[in-house]
Motif scaffolding. Structure first.
Motif, mmCIF file in Angstrom:
data_model
loop_
_atom_site.group_PDB
_atom_site.id
_atom_site.type_symbol
_atom_site.label_atom_id
_atom_site.label_comp_id
_atom_site.label_asym_id
_atom_site.label_seq_id
_atom_site.Cartn_x
_atom_site.Cartn_y
_atom_site.Cartn_z
ATOM 1 N N LYS A 1 2.475 2.551 -3.273
ATOM 2 C CA LYS A 1 1.618 3.335 -4.181
ATOM 3 C C LYS A 1 1.610 4.820 -3.818
ATOM 4 O O LYS A 1 1.153 5.650 -4.588
ATOM 5 C CB LYS A 1 0.183 2.780 -4.133
ATOM 6 C CG LYS A 1 0.109 1.343 -4.624
ATOM 7 C CD LYS A 1 -1.260 0.734 -4.344
ATOM 8 C CE LYS A 1 -1.236 -0.763 -4.588
ATOM 9 N NZ LYS A 1 -2.320 -1.469 -3.888
ATOM 10 N N GLU A 2 2.062 5.113 -2.625
ATOM 11 C CA GLU A 2 1.995 6.505 -2.131
ATOM 12 C C GLU A 2 3.356 7.194 -2.093
ATOM 13 O O GLU A 2 3.433 8.379 -1.763
ATOM 14 C CB GLU A 2 1.433 6.510 -0.694
ATOM 15 C CG GLU A 2 0.090 5.830 -0.535
ATOM 16 C CD GLU A 2 -1.027 6.627 -1.179
ATOM 17 O OE1 GLU A 2 -1.008 7.856 -1.091
ATOM 18 O OE2 GLU A 2 -1.899 5.996 -1.805
ATOM 19 N N GLN B 1 7.202 -3.139 -5.399
ATOM 20 C CA GLN B 1 5.747 -3.363 -5.274
ATOM 21 C C GLN B 1 5.337 -4.641 -6.015
ATOM 22 O O GLN B 1 4.623 -5.499 -5.451
ATOM 23 C CB GLN B 1 5.005 -2.153 -5.838
ATOM 24 C CG GLN B 1 3.503 -2.242 -5.657
ATOM 25 C CD GLN B 1 2.769 -1.144 -6.425
ATOM 26 O OE1 GLN B 1 3.283 -0.044 -6.611
ATOM 27 N NE2 GLN B 1 1.567 -1.438 -6.863
ATOM 28 N N GLU C 1 3.975 -8.100 -4.245
ATOM 29 C CA GLU C 1 2.638 -8.609 -4.599
ATOM 30 C C GLU C 1 2.716 -10.083 -4.984
ATOM 31 O O GLU C 1 1.883 -10.892 -4.590
ATOM 32 C CB GLU C 1 2.025 -7.773 -5.745
ATOM 33 C CG GLU C 1 1.347 -6.524 -5.212
ATOM 34 C CD GLU C 1 1.002 -5.485 -6.274
ATOM 35 O OE1 GLU C 1 1.460 -5.631 -7.433
ATOM 36 O OE2 GLU C 1 0.313 -4.505 -5.932
ATOM 37 N N ASP D 1 0.837 -1.212 0.000
ATOM 38 C CA ASP D 1 0.000 0.000 0.000
ATOM 39 C C ASP D 1 0.865 1.253 0.000
ATOM 40 O O ASP D 1 0.576 2.223 -0.689
ATOM 41 C CB ASP D 1 -0.913 0.033 1.245
ATOM 42 C CG ASP D 1 -1.978 -1.041 1.180
ATOM 43 O OD1 ASP D 1 -2.253 -1.524 0.063
ATOM 44 O OD2 ASP D 1 -2.528 -1.402 2.244
ATOM 45 N N GLU D 2 1.929 1.220 0.802
ATOM 46 C CA GLU D 2 2.797 2.403 0.907
ATOM 47 C C GLU D 2 3.502 2.692 -0.418
ATOM 48 O O GLU D 2 3.690 3.849 -0.791
ATOM 49 C CB GLU D 2 3.830 2.209 2.026
ATOM 50 C CG GLU D 2 3.198 2.287 3.401
ATOM 51 C CD GLU D 2 4.177 2.105 4.545
ATOM 52 O OE1 GLU D 2 3.815 2.428 5.677
ATOM 53 O OE2 GLU D 2 5.309 1.630 4.308
ATOM 54 N N LYS E 1 5.230 8.381 -4.164
ATOM 55 C CA LYS E 1 5.392 9.552 -5.044
ATOM 56 C C LYS E 1 5.115 10.885 -4.331
ATOM 57 O O LYS E 1 5.495 11.938 -4.827
ATOM 58 C CB LYS E 1 4.529 9.413 -6.297
ATOM 59 C CG LYS E 1 3.064 9.139 -6.050
ATOM 60 C CD LYS E 1 2.351 8.989 -7.381
ATOM 61 C CE LYS E 1 0.892 8.618 -7.248
ATOM 62 N NZ LYS E 1 0.662 7.292 -6.633
ATOM 63 N N LYS F 1 8.569 0.729 -7.896
ATOM 64 C CA LYS F 1 7.594 0.001 -8.727
ATOM 65 C C LYS F 1 7.950 -1.497 -8.718
ATOM 66 O O LYS F 1 7.086 -2.357 -8.529
ATOM 67 C CB LYS F 1 7.656 0.577 -10.162
ATOM 68 C CG LYS F 1 6.566 0.146 -11.077
ATOM 69 C CD LYS F 1 5.245 0.870 -10.807
ATOM 70 C CE LYS F 1 4.103 -0.130 -10.922
ATOM 71 N NZ LYS F 1 2.907 0.178 -10.242
#
Ligand code: 5GP
Length: 211
Positions: free
Chosen positions: A157-158, A202, A206, A154-155, A160, A199
């Motif tokens: 994605k944030e 992440q 996943e 989740d982090e 940026k 990226k």
């Protein structure tokens, strides 16, 4: 000493090594002071109450929320974490650069209140290093590690929203880079120059969580 210090916000994936970097930075340079947070999570082996955190009960934490004693607070997985307000203001006024080592939601609250603060995110260079470090810590159960990996996804994605990305490969180098980012606005470590690393982490995390 400056008239008023800067506020530095450091976040990072669980297992990124951010606490070690920050603790060593503070030992090396006396311009910095670390804000000690309150938390309701259990103390880990090697941690010291009043140094690593103030380890307090949920009741006490909720009383502090009511009394408006936190600059920010957040829930991370199953526990509360919060930054006591008084310490931060007092030390900024003394001219120290105050470091907050906090997670993303809290970081955004602080950035809103202190728009001039610097946002720095710490990561390992890949997902395997991150998972190995989480496993080595020993005090995390399998379930806790899974929760922390999910939270890191989740982090990612944030990230940026952060100004800088510090990739932790070698401790001494990471301490120097962090000091450079804070004092010299080191452009090499701007988030935009390194976003591919995040990226990839992440995507790898996943895959691991779905295995
Ligand atoms: P840990 O349990 O690994 O010590 O910390 C879990 C997460 O909570 C980390 O991302 C850490 O940076 C964050 N954290 C620690 N103190 C605070 C705080 O006062 N406020 C917020 N929002 N997060 C914190």
């Amino acid at each position: 000493m400056k008239n008023r210090g800067n506020l530095i916000i450091i976040s990072g994936f669980s297992g990124s090594g951010k606490s070690t970097i920050v603790n060593n930075l503070i030992k090396k340079y006396n311009q910095y002071i670390l804000s000690i947070s309150c938390t309701t999570r259990k103390i880990r082996i090697g941690e010291v109450d009043g140094k690593s955190y103030f380890f307090i009960s949920v009741e006490k934490f909720e009383e502090m929320i009511k009394n408006n004693e936190f600059l920010e607070y957040a829930k991370y997985i199953d526990n509360y974490y919060g930054t006591p307000k008084f310490f931060v203001e007092e030390n900024l006024n003394k001219g120290f650069d105050v470091i907050l080592e906090i997670e993303i939601q809290g970081a955004m609250i602080v950035k809103n209140k202190y728009p001039n603060s610097k946002l720095i995110f710490v990561s390992t260079k890949d997902a395997d290093t991150l998972i190995n470090r989480l496993n080595q810590r020993g005090s995390n159960s399998k379930d806790e590690i899974k929760k922390r990996i999910r939270r890191s996804i989740d982090e990612a994605k944030e990230v940026k929203k952060y100004d800088y990305l510090l990739i932790n490969e070698n401790l001494e180098e990471a301490i120097n880079k962090l000091n450079d980012i804070i004092n010299n606005d080191d452009k090499k470590n701007k988030y935009n120059n390194n976003f591919n690393i995040i990226k990839n982490i992440q995507i790898e995390l996943e895959k691991k969580i779905n295995d």
